[in-house]
Design a protein around this motif. Structure first.
Motif, PDB file in Angstrom:
ATOM      1  N   PRO A   2      63.385  26.352  11.143  1.00  0.00           N
ATOM      2  CA  PRO A   2      63.890  25.520  10.040  1.00  0.00           C
ATOM      3  C   PRO A   2      63.719  24.041  10.345  1.00  0.00           C
ATOM      4  O   PRO A   2      63.530  23.640  11.498  1.00  0.00           O
ATOM      5  N   MET A   3      63.816  23.218   9.306  1.00  0.00           N
ATOM      6  CA  MET A   3      63.728  21.774   9.486  1.00  0.00           C
ATOM      7  C   MET A   3      64.770  21.311  10.494  1.00  0.00           C
ATOM      8  O   MET A   3      65.899  21.818  10.531  1.00  0.00           O
ATOM      9  N   THR A   4      64.394  20.355  11.328  1.00  0.00           N
ATOM     10  CA  THR A   4      65.338  19.746  12.265  1.00  0.00           C
ATOM     11  C   THR A   4      65.694  18.350  11.772  1.00  0.00           C
ATOM     12  O   THR A   4      64.933  17.720  11.033  1.00  0.00           O
ATOM     13  N   SER A 119      69.578  31.222   9.710  1.00  0.00           N
ATOM     14  CA  SER A 119      68.633  32.105  10.401  1.00  0.00           C
ATOM     15  C   SER A 119      67.591  32.683   9.451  1.00  0.00           C
ATOM     16  O   SER A 119      66.545  33.161   9.885  1.00  0.00           O
ATOM     17  N   GLY A 120      67.857  32.637   8.156  1.00  0.00           N
ATOM     18  CA  GLY A 120      66.902  33.162   7.179  1.00  0.00           C
ATOM     19  C   GLY A 120      65.900  32.130   6.690  1.00  0.00           C
ATOM     20  O   GLY A 120      65.015  32.460   5.883  1.00  0.00           O
ATOM     21  N   ASP A 123      59.744  28.216   8.384  1.00  0.00           N
ATOM     22  CA  ASP A 123      59.263  27.026   9.063  1.00  0.00           C
ATOM     23  C   ASP A 123      59.378  25.792   8.160  1.00  0.00           C
ATOM     24  O   ASP A 123      58.810  25.761   7.068  1.00  0.00           O
ATOM     25  N   GLY A 124      60.136  24.800   8.638  1.00  0.00           N
ATOM     26  CA  GLY A 124      60.304  23.549   7.905  1.00  0.00           C
ATOM     27  C   GLY A 124      61.226  23.625   6.708  1.00  0.00           C
ATOM     28  O   GLY A 124      61.394  22.632   5.986  1.00  0.00           O
ATOM     29  N   GLU A 125      61.852  24.776   6.472  1.00  0.00           N
ATOM     30  CA  GLU A 125      62.728  24.927   5.302  1.00  0.00           C
ATOM     31  C   GLU A 125      64.127  24.386   5.598  1.00  0.00           C
ATOM     32  O   GLU A 125      64.531  24.230   6.755  1.00  0.00           O
ATOM     33  N   PHE A 126      64.886  24.142   4.526  1.00  0.00           N
ATOM     34  CA  PHE A 126      66.242  23.612   4.667  1.00  0.00           C
ATOM     35  C   PHE A 126      67.065  23.998   3.447  1.00  0.00           C
ATOM     36  O   PHE A 126      66.526  24.335   2.395  1.00  0.00           O
ATOM     37  N   PHE A 127      68.383  23.956   3.617  1.00  0.00           N
ATOM     38  CA  PHE A 127      69.292  24.081   2.491  1.00  0.00           C
ATOM     39  C   PHE A 127      69.616  22.673   2.003  1.00  0.00           C
ATOM     40  O   PHE A 127      69.718  21.738   2.794  1.00  0.00           O
ATOM     41  N   GLY A 128      69.788  22.531   0.704  1.00  0.00           N
ATOM     42  CA  GLY A 128      70.107  21.222   0.163  1.00  0.00           C
ATOM     43  C   GLY A 128      70.553  21.356  -1.277  1.00  0.00           C
ATOM     44  O   GLY A 128      70.742  22.468  -1.781  1.00  0.00           O
ATOM     45  N   TYR A 129      70.710  20.225  -1.944  1.00  0.00           N
ATOM     46  CA  TYR A 129      71.098  20.277  -3.354  1.00  0.00           C
ATOM     47  C   TYR A 129      70.018  19.649  -4.219  1.00  0.00           C
ATOM     48  O   TYR A 129      69.308  18.730  -3.808  1.00  0.00           O
ATOM     49  N   GLY A 130      69.903  20.180  -5.423  1.00  0.00           N
ATOM     50  CA  GLY A 130      68.916  19.688  -6.354  1.00  0.00           C
ATOM     51  C   GLY A 130      69.407  18.471  -7.108  1.00  0.00           C
ATOM     52  O   GLY A 130      70.591  18.372  -7.433  1.00  0.00           O
ATOM     53  N   VAL A 131      68.509  17.534  -7.370  1.00  0.00           N
ATOM     54  CA  VAL A 131      68.815  16.326  -8.127  1.00  0.00           C
ATOM     55  C   VAL A 131      67.925  16.268  -9.355  1.00  0.00           C
ATOM     56  O   VAL A 131      66.703  16.365  -9.243  1.00  0.00           O
TER      57      VAL A 131
END
Length: 223
Positions: A2-4, A119-120, A123-131
């Motif tokens: 995941p994104m760091t 953990s799901g 590569d490079g993914e992240f959780f966030g909110y949409g704008v």
């Protein structure tokens, strides 16, 4: 993986500068909104013009002690080579930070809401909110229904942005029953943005930071 998290220390170091591969440069400054009241200690981050109120947005699973905490933003002043130096400055919100304690951050983790599992992530993914309205915010879960007049292009939140010419902010806006919300422009505008939780060497929460992807990574910056 995941994104760091990037090096947020440079985001909130006044005078830090960077250069894009395009040649455009940026210099960072820190703007303080004031203190956000967290009566429950459950933090929500979202686009306030779209998701404020109605219980639509879940708080982060990381909770903090109830209290009042400083909100500040890293504002980038961008300069294009050859541009008129006397023109209106090009300002963007690079990141927004909710400061819980003024101790050094030793580690970062994804700020997640109930049901999100890092953990799901790929590569490079992240959780966030949409704008979808060019803005982001922090507020307490208990304040969710304290802004009944903030709908679309109406109410004190809209007035704050409009009164400042829709600049990057930040804006601290009062709601009902003593609640408030800290809002700010969202970098380049609409998109999907991650929030991170910082912890000190003892594991205590130092801050929540939303990154709006204005500051280039070391790989994307000009050499």
């Amino acid at each position: 993986m995941p994104m760091t998290a990037p090096d947020f220390d440079r985001y909130f170091t006044p005078g830090h500068s960077f250069v894009y591969e395009s040649g455009e440069s940026g210099t960072l400054a820190v703007a303080v909104a004031g203190e956000l009241w967290l009566p429950s200690g459950e933090v929500i981050a979202c686009d306030p013009f779209v998701s404020l109120g109605g219980g639509w947005t879940k708080p982060f699973t990381t909770r903090v002690a109830p209290g009042r905490y400083r909100v500040e933003t890293a504002i980038a002043t961008l300069v294009t080579p050859g541009a008129d130096p006397g023109g209106r400055p090009h300002l963007r919100t690079a990141a927004a930070r909710l400061v819980i304690r003024d101790t050094a951050t030793a580690s970062w983790e994804h700020a997640v809401t109930e049901g999100q599992d890092v953990s799901g992530l790929g590569d490079g993914e992240f959780f966030g909110y949409g704008v979808d309205a060019g803005a982001g915010c922090f507020y307490d879960k208990a304040a969710d229904d304290s802004f009944p007049d903030c709908e679309g292009d109406e109410g004190p939140l809209w007035d704050a942005f409009e009164g400042a010419g829709h600049g990057p902010g930040p804006y601290l806006v009062a709601g009902e029953h003593g609640h408030n919300i800290a809002a700010f422009g969202s970098g380049w505008g609409d998109g999907h943005y991650p929030t991170w939780v910082g912890r000190d060497a003892d594991g205590e929460v130092t801050c929540f930071v939303t990154d709006f992807f204005v500051v280039p990574t070391k790989e994307d910056a000009a050499a």
